[in-house]
Design a protein around this motif. Structure first.
Motif, PDB file in Angstrom:
ATOM      1  N   HIS A 154      13.844  -7.661  29.111  1.00 44.09           N
ATOM      2  CA  HIS A 154      14.272  -7.383  30.674  1.00 44.09           C
ATOM      3  C   HIS A 154      13.497  -6.753  31.434  1.00 44.09           C
ATOM      4  CE1 HIS A 154      18.325  -8.775  29.416  1.00 44.09           C
ATOM      5  NE2 HIS A 154      18.549  -7.895  28.598  1.00 44.09           N
ATOM      6  N   GLY A 155      11.873  -7.016  31.220  1.00 47.62           N
ATOM      7  CA  GLY A 155      10.866  -6.461  31.816  1.00 47.62           C
ATOM      8  C   GLY A 155      10.178  -5.170  31.212  1.00 47.62           C
ATOM      9  N   ASN A 156      10.907  -4.803  30.129  1.00 51.17           N
ATOM     10  CA  ASN A 156      10.508  -3.663  29.243  1.00 51.17           C
ATOM     11  C   ASN A 156       9.596  -4.191  28.223  1.00 51.17           C
ATOM     12  OD1 ASN A 156      11.576  -1.471  30.965  1.00 51.17           O
ATOM     13  ND2 ASN A 156      13.578  -1.814  29.868  1.00 51.17           N
ATOM     14  N   LEU A 157       8.332  -3.726  27.995  1.00 54.02           N
ATOM     15  CA  LEU A 157       7.489  -3.883  26.607  1.00 54.02           C
ATOM     16  C   LEU A 157       8.262  -3.430  25.549  1.00 54.02           C
ATOM     17  CD1 LEU A 157       4.022  -3.924  28.094  1.00 54.02           C
ATOM     18  CD2 LEU A 157       5.447  -5.917  27.779  1.00 54.02           C
ATOM     19  N   THR A 158       8.716  -4.252  24.588  1.00 56.71           N
ATOM     20  CA  THR A 158       9.379  -3.701  23.450  1.00 56.71           C
ATOM     21  C   THR A 158       8.851  -4.154  21.987  1.00 56.71           C
ATOM     22  OG1 THR A 158      11.353  -3.813  24.445  1.00 56.71           O
ATOM     23  CG2 THR A 158      11.596  -3.501  22.235  1.00 56.71           C
ATOM     24  N   SER A 159       8.601  -3.197  21.307  1.00 54.29           N
ATOM     25  CA  SER A 159       7.655  -3.448  19.951  1.00 54.29           C
ATOM     26  C   SER A 159       8.752  -4.272  19.024  1.00 54.29           C
ATOM     27  CB  SER A 159       7.019  -2.258  19.263  1.00 54.29           C
ATOM     28  OG  SER A 159       6.280  -1.419  20.207  1.00 54.29           O
ATOM     29  N   VAL A 160       8.313  -5.041  18.234  1.00 55.49           N
ATOM     30  CA  VAL A 160       9.281  -5.634  17.395  1.00 55.49           C
ATOM     31  C   VAL A 160       8.903  -5.478  16.108  1.00 55.49           C
ATOM     32  CG1 VAL A 160      10.292  -8.008  16.498  1.00 55.49           C
ATOM     33  CG2 VAL A 160       9.783  -7.560  18.866  1.00 55.49           C
ATOM     34  N   LEU A 161       9.625  -4.844  15.041  1.00 56.05           N
ATOM     35  CA  LEU A 161       9.283  -4.284  13.864  1.00 56.05           C
ATOM     36  C   LEU A 161      10.016  -5.152  12.672  1.00 56.05           C
ATOM     37  CD1 LEU A 161       8.408  -2.079  11.767  1.00 56.05           C
ATOM     38  CD2 LEU A 161      10.497  -1.297  11.997  1.00 56.05           C
ATOM     39  N   ASP A 162       9.073  -6.093  11.725  1.00 51.48           N
ATOM     40  CA  ASP A 162       9.847  -6.360  10.937  1.00 51.48           C
ATOM     41  C   ASP A 162      10.468  -5.551   9.840  1.00 51.48           C
ATOM     42  OD1 ASP A 162      10.288  -8.305   8.622  1.00 51.48           O
ATOM     43  OD2 ASP A 162       8.363  -9.083   8.593  1.00 51.48           O
ATOM     44  N   LEU A 163      11.745  -5.439   9.747  1.00 51.20           N
ATOM     45  CA  LEU A 163      12.310  -4.400   8.985  1.00 51.20           C
ATOM     46  C   LEU A 163      12.276  -4.703   7.580  1.00 51.20           C
ATOM     47  CD1 LEU A 163      13.746  -1.732   9.292  1.00 51.20           C
ATOM     48  CD2 LEU A 163      16.135  -3.018   9.191  1.00 51.20           C
ATOM     49  N   ALA A 164      12.370  -6.104   7.215  1.00 54.03           N
ATOM     50  CA  ALA A 164      12.080  -6.337   5.747  1.00 54.03           C
ATOM     51  C   ALA A 164      10.818  -5.912   5.100  1.00 54.03           C
ATOM     52  CB  ALA A 164      12.228  -8.043   5.329  1.00 54.03           C
ATOM     53  N   ASN A 165       9.858  -6.312   5.998  1.00 50.52           N
ATOM     54  CA  ASN A 165       8.529  -5.941   5.713  1.00 50.52           C
ATOM     55  C   ASN A 165       8.299  -4.395   5.616  1.00 50.52           C
ATOM     56  OD1 ASN A 165       5.690  -6.032   5.404  1.00 50.52           O
ATOM     57  ND2 ASN A 165       5.014  -7.262   6.805  1.00 50.52           N
ATOM     58  N   PHE A 166       8.752  -3.747   6.640  1.00 50.19           N
ATOM     59  CA  PHE A 166       8.710  -2.373   6.785  1.00 50.19           C
ATOM     60  C   PHE A 166       9.347  -1.577   5.387  1.00 50.19           C
ATOM     61  CE2 PHE A 166       9.915   2.034   8.343  1.00 50.19           C
ATOM     62  CZ  PHE A 166       8.622   2.377   8.595  1.00 50.19           C
ATOM     63  N   GLN A 167      10.342  -2.111   5.152  1.00 50.83           N
ATOM     64  CA  GLN A 167      11.093  -1.863   3.875  1.00 50.83           C
ATOM     65  C   GLN A 167      10.338  -2.306   2.560  1.00 50.83           C
ATOM     66  OE1 GLN A 167      12.919   0.834   4.537  1.00 50.83           O
ATOM     67  NE2 GLN A 167      15.119   0.027   4.790  1.00 50.83           N
ATOM     68  N   ASN A 168       9.288  -2.934   2.582  1.00 52.13           N
ATOM     69  CA  ASN A 168       8.715  -3.753   1.290  1.00 52.13           C
ATOM     70  C   ASN A 168       9.643  -4.529   0.761  1.00 52.13           C
ATOM     71  OD1 ASN A 168       6.281  -2.169   1.700  1.00 52.13           O
ATOM     72  ND2 ASN A 168       7.324  -0.316   0.955  1.00 52.13           N
ATOM     73  N   MET A 169      10.472  -5.191   1.278  1.00 50.36           N
ATOM     74  CA  MET A 169      11.312  -6.313   0.880  1.00 50.36           C
ATOM     75  C   MET A 169      11.266  -7.638   1.088  1.00 50.36           C
ATOM     76  SD  MET A 169      14.834  -4.155   2.039  1.00 50.36           S
ATOM     77  CE  MET A 169      15.947  -5.088   1.356  1.00 50.36           C
ATOM     78  N   GLY A 170       9.851  -7.872   1.712  1.00 51.72           N
ATOM     79  CA  GLY A 170       9.193  -9.197   1.917  1.00 51.72           C
ATOM     80  C   GLY A 170       8.880  -9.291   3.266  1.00 51.72           C
ATOM     81  N   ASN A 171       8.575 -10.596   3.813  1.00 52.26           N
ATOM     82  CA  ASN A 171       8.557 -11.037   5.103  1.00 52.26           C
ATOM     83  C   ASN A 171       9.714 -11.446   5.878  1.00 52.26           C
ATOM     84  OD1 ASN A 171       5.534 -10.379   4.924  1.00 52.26           O
ATOM     85  ND2 ASN A 171       5.326 -12.374   3.915  1.00 52.26           N
ATOM     86  N   LEU A 172       9.420 -11.580   7.204  1.00 51.61           N
ATOM     87  CA  LEU A 172      10.636 -11.764   8.006  1.00 51.61           C
ATOM     88  C   LEU A 172      10.995 -12.936   7.978  1.00 51.61           C
ATOM     89  CD1 LEU A 172       9.376 -13.695  10.680  1.00 51.61           C
ATOM     90  CD2 LEU A 172       8.420 -11.652  11.229  1.00 51.61           C
ATOM     91  N   THR A 173      12.238 -13.361   8.280  1.00 53.01           N
ATOM     92  CA  THR A 173      13.010 -14.643   8.233  1.00 53.01           C
ATOM     93  C   THR A 173      12.905 -15.260   9.758  1.00 53.01           C
ATOM     94  OG1 THR A 173      14.407 -13.831   6.752  1.00 53.01           O
ATOM     95  CG2 THR A 173      15.026 -15.853   7.748  1.00 53.01           C
ATOM     96  N   PRO A 174      12.492 -16.500   9.857  1.00 54.56           N
ATOM     97  CA  PRO A 174      12.154 -17.116  11.280  1.00 54.56           C
ATOM     98  C   PRO A 174      13.188 -17.023  12.077  1.00 54.56           C
ATOM     99  CG  PRO A 174      10.688 -18.125   9.538  1.00 54.56           C
ATOM    100  CD  PRO A 174      11.523 -17.229   8.783  1.00 54.56           C
TER     101      PRO A 174
END
Lengths: 142, 426
Positions: free
Chosen positions: A52-72
């Motif tokens: 909605h007009g705001n730049l928002t960072s997207v975090l791959d939570l699984a990757n961040f938690q060392n649980m694997g890569n994101l699910t598309p």
């Protein structure tokens, strides 16, 4: 802007485990949007999205938690902007439940978990967003 | 002039008597005393009588001595000499006897010569016969052996002919069985012909039905394709409904979030959002069920389609097979008709063969009899050959005896001497 009523939680799934966020901390749930990569960013930061007009960072939570890569085909949980312009890429959203229907247990086993909630026999980790944001900021600053 | 010897004796006696009678008169002319004259007359008469008697007797007995000596020589086997009598004007019986003896000697010479030659020839011939008899004897033994072999061969032949007769008997039975089987085969071929004809008709009917079924299957396939297309459209609609439900769910979720964030003011909206979310969930689940069902139906329809396609292919192949079967039935029919004709021909030929086999059996029986007779005859020939061999051996002995006899005869004949001193060597 906390409500006075009983708390409600958004339950989502990540690599087979169930996690919860206080509904007050979630701004919106969206389908995975187009993102724009951030140069020199760590691998768990997927990119920047337009929320909605705001730049928002997207975090791959699984990757961040060392649980694997994101699910598309997952979902993106946009956090309330008072916390951070941050969105979490998770596997799926399960439901919204009332805190009254959950059993609480304060003993936790890691820093990313604020509380352990039990919906029947299902174990749900209430995500400690403060610790998560601090850790994320630490990784970015490093 | 021929004078018998008796007359000669008479004439000599007369001459002696006449001389004696005329002596006294002659003596008287000598002038001696009568006593002397008598005595002298007696003496002279006796002397003259003796002299004349000696002359006459010598003259008469000389040829007889010659004849005696000649007969003595003949008795000794000397036939070399002829009797040569004294030439005389007055021939008598001794001359005739000498001539006869000479003729006899001549005849004996010829006879001896002939006997010698004959003995030599007999001896030579008997030796030749003996050697020939020996050769014949050897040949007879060989013939006897050969006849013995022939006899054994004839016995073997008789046995083989008997066995052949049995075999031909059995063959005749087999041929008869073949004829029966051929008739049965002919009957079976007729029945097969009818069956093949029915099979051909059934194959034609099946082919017609199969064509109809094939057309129906093709129609079903087309209808199924149409149904499948519609199912795909339904699937797309269900997908669309599912997408709407998902988005509605997301909207309801976000509405719930907004209601929660609105606090007390959002409670009612939260209830509505929750209901919407539940409806969206239900719609999503139903859409998912529909999609799942459609997927299942698609899968089933795919299988059915594949089954129908396989069935179509099989039916097509079956159609070809039925075409082939019908053609095969036609060929079978033709073949069976041909088979029937051939089996009939085989039956007829087998019948002829049976008759021929019966004739052959009778001929073989006759041959067996002839072979048995031959075996018996060869045994008789063998016995006769043995007898012949024995006879030949006897003949060899006889010819040996004949040779000995001829040699003995030759030795005897050689005792006779003939002019030229010819004496046959043995």
């Amino acid at each position: 802007m906390k409500s006075n009523g009983p708390a409600r939680y958004l339950i989502f799934a990540l690599r087979g485990a169930q996690y919860a966020l206080d509904l007050q901390d979630v701004a919106e749930v969206v389908e995975p949007p187009p993102t724009f990569p951030i140069p020199c960013a760590p691998g768990h930061l997927v990119g920047i999205m337009n929320f909605h007009g705001n730049l928002t960072s997207v975090l791959d939570l699984a990757n961040f938690q060392n649980m694997g890569n994101l699910t598309p085909e997952g979902k993106v949980l946009v956090l309330d902007s008072r916390l951070a312009n941050l969105a979490l890429w998770v596997d799926s959203v399960i439901s919204i439940v009332s805190a009254e229907s959950l059993r609480r247990e304060s003993a936790v086993d890691d820093e990313m978990t604020a509380e352990l909630l039990y919906n029947g026999t299902d174990k749900i980790r209430l995500l400690a967003l403060d610790n998560l944001i601090q850790k994320l900021e630490a990784t970015i600053n490093d | 002039m021929h004078i018998p010897i008796g007359y000669k004796f008479i004439l000599g006696f007369i001459v002696v008597v006449a001389s004696v009678a005329f002596v006294p008169d002659g003596v008287k002319h000598l002038g001696y005393s009568p006593e002397i004259t008598n005595i002298l007359s007696y003496a002279v008469a006796m002397t003259i009588g003796l002299i004349l008697g000696w002359i006459f007797s010598k003259s008469f007995t000389k040829n007889i001595s010659l004849l005696t000596a000649a007969t003595e020589d003949i008795s000794q086997g000397d036939l070399t000499k002829d009797i040569v009598t004294r030439n005389s004007v007055f021939l008598d019986e001794t001359h005739d006897m000498a001539v006869s003896i000479n003729r006899m000697v001549g005849n004996l010479r010829e006879l001896v010569k002939h006997i010698r030659g004959t003995s030599e020839n007999v001896s030579e011939s008997s030796r030749t016969i003996s050697s020939s008899a020996l050769e014949i004897n050897a040949s007879s033994e060989e013939v006897a052996q050969a006849v013995e072999q022939i006899s054994r061969g004839a016995e073997t032949q008789a046995e083989m002919v008997t066995k052949s007769s049995k075999v031909i008997h059995e063959m005749a039975i087999s041929v008869d069985l073949i004829a029966r089987r051929a008739r049965e085969a002919s009957k079976a071929a007729r029945e097969t012909s009818l069956t093949a004809q029915r099979g051909g008709d059934l194959a034609k009917d099946s082919l017609t039905r199969m064509k109809s079924f094939f057309d129906s299957v093709e129609l079903i396939g087309m209808q199924f394709m149409d149904l499948n297309t519609k199912l795909q459209q339904v699937g797309k609609i269900a997908d669309f409904i599912g997408e709407i439900a998902r988005q509605t769910n997301l909207l309801a979720l976000n509405a719930s979030i907004e209601a929660a964030r609105a606090g007390e003011y959002g409670k009612g909206f939260a209830v509505v959002a929750e209901e919407v979310r539940k409806l969206a969930d239900g719609a999503g689940k139903s859409a998912a069920d529909i999609i799942e069902l459609i997927a299942m139906v698609k899968e089933e329809s795919r299988r059915v389609h594949e089954t129908i396609a396989d069935s179509s292919r099989n039916i097509s192949a079956g159609k070809k097979n039925i075409d082939t079967t019908a053609e095969s039935f036609r060929e079978i029919l033709n073949t069976v008709i041909e088979t029937e004709r051939k089996t009939n021909s085989i039956a007829d030929l087998s019948q002829m063969q049976t008759a021929g086999a019966e004739k052959m059996v009778s001929m073989i029986d006759e041959i067996a009899k002839v072979a048995e007779d031959n075996a018996a005859s060869t045994e008789e020939v063998s016995a006769a050959t043995e007898e012949q061999s024995a006879a030949m051996q006897e003949m060899v002995h006889a010819t040996a005896e004949l040779t000995k006899l001829a040699e003995a005869l030759l030795k005897i004949v050689e005792q006779f001497k003939i002019p030229g001193g010819a004496q046959l060597a043995l």
